[in-house]
Design an enzyme around this catalytic site. Structure first.
Site, PDB file in Angstrom:
ATOM      1  N   HIS A   1      86.857  29.274  33.965  1.00  0.00           N
ATOM      2  CA  HIS A   1      85.927  28.491  33.154  1.00  0.00           C
ATOM      3  C   HIS A   1      85.708  29.178  31.814  1.00  0.00           C
ATOM      4  O   HIS A   1      85.937  30.389  31.668  1.00  0.00           O
ATOM      5  CB  HIS A   1      84.588  28.342  33.873  1.00  0.00           C
ATOM      6  CG  HIS A   1      84.639  27.458  35.065  1.00  0.00           C
ATOM      7  ND1 HIS A   1      83.506  26.994  35.694  1.00  0.00           N
ATOM      8  CD2 HIS A   1      85.691  26.928  35.758  1.00  0.00           C
ATOM      9  CE1 HIS A   1      83.846  26.229  36.713  1.00  0.00           C
ATOM     10  NE2 HIS A   1      85.170  26.181  36.779  1.00  0.00           N
TER      11      HIS A   1
ATOM     12  N   GLU B   1      83.010  30.119  30.299  1.00  0.00           N
ATOM     13  CA  GLU B   1      82.084  31.250  30.345  1.00  0.00           C
ATOM     14  C   GLU B   1      82.754  32.500  30.924  1.00  0.00           C
ATOM     15  O   GLU B   1      82.528  33.610  30.434  1.00  0.00           O
ATOM     16  CB  GLU B   1      80.858  30.912  31.203  1.00  0.00           C
ATOM     17  CG  GLU B   1      80.063  29.738  30.693  1.00  0.00           C
ATOM     18  CD  GLU B   1      80.439  28.408  31.341  1.00  0.00           C
ATOM     19  OE1 GLU B   1      79.533  27.592  31.545  1.00  0.00           O
ATOM     20  OE2 GLU B   1      81.627  28.189  31.628  1.00  0.00           O
TER      21      GLU B   1
ATOM     22  N   CYS C   1      77.910  26.172  35.443  1.00  0.00           N
ATOM     23  CA  CYS C   1      77.910  25.884  36.886  1.00  0.00           C
ATOM     24  C   CYS C   1      77.311  27.082  37.623  1.00  0.00           C
ATOM     25  O   CYS C   1      76.998  28.115  37.023  1.00  0.00           O
ATOM     26  CB  CYS C   1      79.339  25.611  37.363  1.00  0.00           C
ATOM     27  SG  CYS C   1      80.403  27.085  37.389  1.00  0.00           S
TER      28      CYS C   1
ATOM     29  N   CYS D   1      79.429  30.357  37.183  1.00  0.00           N
ATOM     30  CA  CYS D   1      79.277  30.966  35.860  1.00  0.00           C
ATOM     31  C   CYS D   1      77.873  31.526  35.663  1.00  0.00           C
ATOM     32  O   CYS D   1      77.709  32.612  35.102  1.00  0.00           O
ATOM     33  CB  CYS D   1      79.628  29.957  34.776  1.00  0.00           C
ATOM     34  SG  CYS D   1      81.388  29.543  34.772  1.00  0.00           S
TER      35      CYS D   1
END
Length: 137
Positions: free
Chosen positions: A46, A48, A76, A79
């Protein structure tokens, strides 16, 4: 947030979910990233996570306690947990993620001293996501 949006646009260009992230310390960007889950075939890639890895490599340590993380979409749970473990001081995100955002599933995932600002360039952040998923459906 504009630079995070640029990162999200790069993800969109690569046919990735268009989320972008930058991490700032002392007025300087020390990490940036965008989703690479398809490119790397890695569900943890992701935006992040990419930015956190870049930032910790830049500073040579795992804690980002004087940093602000800007991300186009609410993190999410995965993260948010990583952001919490890195002890990020402040999180700024554009649009909420009503389906998978950490606030729904783990509202205490961030470090207790972390402050959160929401809704920054929200319409632009949301529009990129809507554009991507409109083409997919």
């Amino acid at each position: 947030m504009r630079i995070a949006l640029h990162e999200a646009s790069e993800a969109l260009r690569r046919d990735e979910v268009p989320i972008g992230c930058v991490i700032v310390s002392g007025g300087q960007i020390i990490g940036r990233g965008h989703n690479l889950t398809e490119t790397l075939q890695d569900v943890t890639a992701h935006a992040e996570m990419q930015a956190l890895t870049a930032a910790t490599q830049t500073i040579g340590g795992k804690y980002l306690s004087d940093c602000t993380l800007y991300v186009t979409i609410e993190p999410c749970v995965m993260c948010a947990g990583a952001i919490g473990w890195a002890q990020v001081k402040r999180v700024v995100y554009g649009a909420a993620d009503e389906k998978r955002g950490y606030n729904i599933f783990a509202p205490r995932a961030l470090h207790p001293k972390c402050s959160v600002t929401t809704g920054v360039l929200e319409d632009e952040c949301r529009a990129l996501m809507q554009e991507f998923f409109k083409e997919k459906r």
